[in-house]
Design an enzyme around this catalytic site. Structure first.
Site, PDB file in Angstrom:
ATOM      1  CB  SER A   1      41.024  66.563  36.870  1.00  0.00           C
ATOM      2  OG  SER A   1      41.554  65.290  37.219  1.00  0.00           O
TER       3      SER A   1
ATOM      4  CG  ASP B   1      35.404  62.759  45.449  1.00  0.00           C
ATOM      5  OD1 ASP B   1      35.947  63.281  44.458  1.00  0.00           O
ATOM      6  OD2 ASP B   1      35.636  63.118  46.625  1.00  0.00           O
ATOM      7  N   GLY B   2      36.435  61.029  42.996  1.00  0.00           N
ATOM      8  CA  GLY B   2      37.597  60.305  42.520  1.00  0.00           C
ATOM      9  C   GLY B   2      38.486  59.855  43.657  1.00  0.00           C
ATOM     10  CB  ALA B   3      40.472  57.574  44.753  1.00  0.00           C
TER      11      ALA B   3
ATOM     12  CE  LYS C   1      37.839  61.090  48.259  1.00  0.00           C
ATOM     13  NZ  LYS C   1      38.016  61.730  46.914  1.00  0.00           N
ATOM     14  N   GLY C   2      42.590  63.518  48.661  1.00  0.00           N
ATOM     15  CA  GLY C   2      43.042  64.787  49.211  1.00  0.00           C
ATOM     16  C   GLY C   2      44.074  65.502  48.379  1.00  0.00           C
ATOM     17  N   GLY C   3      44.366  64.968  47.186  1.00  0.00           N
ATOM     18  CA  GLY C   3      45.316  65.656  46.327  1.00  0.00           C
ATOM     19  C   GLY C   3      44.860  67.057  45.956  1.00  0.00           C
TER      20      GLY C   3
ATOM     21  CD  GLU D   1      37.667  65.041  48.348  1.00  0.00           C
ATOM     22  OE1 GLU D   1      37.889  65.581  47.256  1.00  0.00           O
ATOM     23  OE2 GLU D   1      38.478  64.276  48.909  1.00  0.00           O
TER      24      GLU D   1
ATOM     25  CE  LYS E   1      44.893  59.242  39.320  1.00  0.00           C
ATOM     26  NZ  LYS E   1      43.748  60.107  39.561  1.00  0.00           N
TER      27      LYS E   1
END
Length: 227
Positions: free
Chosen positions: A35, A86-88, A99-101, A108, A126
Site C-alpha cells: 500500500s 519498498d516497504g516492510a 516482509k511478505g504481507g 522482492e 512498523k
C-alpha cells in the site's frame, strides 16, 4: 494527529524526493509491493521524463506503473539499478525486516539484490525492538508444504497456510507465528535451507540500507551502521 494514510503519503513523497536527484534518462529503478509503495508509484509518475523505467517485484505493481506511463522492464534485461524502494511489515533497530504481507517476498528479495541501495519506506508503527510480532511469511513449493510446516514447528513456530493465495511464482505461503527472532540473519539462513522453501520473509542477511520513517513529527532517515 496524522492518519496512517497520511503518514504513508508523507513517506512515499519523501522517497520520491530522495531518489530524484540521482535519476538520469538511463536510470531504471527497482519498485516493491504494498500500500505504501502504491502511493510511491503514484507520486513517482509525474517524473517519468526523469528516468527510463522500473523493474517491479509483483504483477500488481507492474500493472499500476504501466497504467501511469512508467515503462516496466524484465529484470533479466537490467544489469544495474541505483535504488530499490519498498516497504516492510516490521523493521528493527539493525534495519532487518519482515516482509511478505502482500505475498511478493521472493520477487522482492530478488529485485532488491540487484540494487545498489535498498530504501525502505514505513510509517512509525512498523518499527519494533525485536522482529516476530508480525507472522513470518515463508513461500513454499506446494508439494513441500507439510514437510516444511513440520520443520518450522521444530523451530518453535506455528505455521498456517495463507488461504486462497497463490504467489506470482505459483507457490503457497505459510505464515509463521510464535517465532523468537533474536538473530534474524541466522534464522533467515536456516529457514531458506529447508528443502521446499522458496524464500522466507526475513530480510536480514541483506537488510535495508536506508529507512525513511514517517512520524507525527515528520519523516526521519535512518542508515545502516549509523551511530
Amino acid at each position: 494527529m496524522l492518519t496512517q494514510t497520511e503518514l504513508k503519503q508523507n513517506v512515499a513523497q519523501a522517497a520520491v524526493q530522495y531518489v530524484l536527484p540521482f535519476l538520469t534518462p538511463e536510470t531504471i529503478l527497482g519498485v516493491g509491493t504494498g500500500s505504501t509503495v502504491d502511493i510511491f508509484i503514484d507520486s513517482l509518475a509525474p517524473h517519468t521524463s526523469r528516468f527510463r523505467g522500473a523493474v517491479s517485484s509483483s504483477e500488481r505493481s507492474s500493472a499500476r506503473m504501466a497504467a501511469l506511463g512508467i515503462q516496466v522492464f524484465d529484470l533479466n534485461d537490467v544489469q544495474a539499478m541505483p535504488f530499490y524502494v519498498d516497504g516492510a511489515d516490521e523493521i528493527d533497530r539493525g534495519l532487518s525486516m519482515i516482509k511478505g504481507g502482500g505475498g511478493a517476498l521472493t520477487r522482492e528479495k530478488i529485485v532488491a539484490s540487484v540494487a545498489d541501495q535498498f530504501v525502505c519506506i514505513v510509517d512509525e508503527s512498523k518499527q519494533v525492538d525485536h522482529l516476530g510480532r508480525f507472522p513470518l511469511p515463508v513461500e513454499v513449493i506446494p508439494m513441500a508444504r507439510e514437510s516444511v510446516s513440520r520443520q518450522l514447528a521444530q523451530l518453535g513456530g506455528k505455521p498456517s497456510l495463507r488461504s486462497g493465495i497463490v504467489t506470482d511464482n505459483g507457490c503457497q505461503i505459510l505464515d509463521v507465528s510464535g517465532l523468537s527472532i533474536s538473530q534474524p540473519a541466522q534464522l533467515e539462513s536456516r529457514i531458506n535451507n529447508i528443502p521446499g522453501v522458496v524464500s522466507c520473509g526475513l530480510f536480514a542477511i541483506a537488510g535495508a540500507d536506508v529507512v525513511l520513517v514517517s512520524t507525527q513529527g515528520g519523516v526521519r532517515q535512518l542508515k545502516k551502521n549509523a551511530s
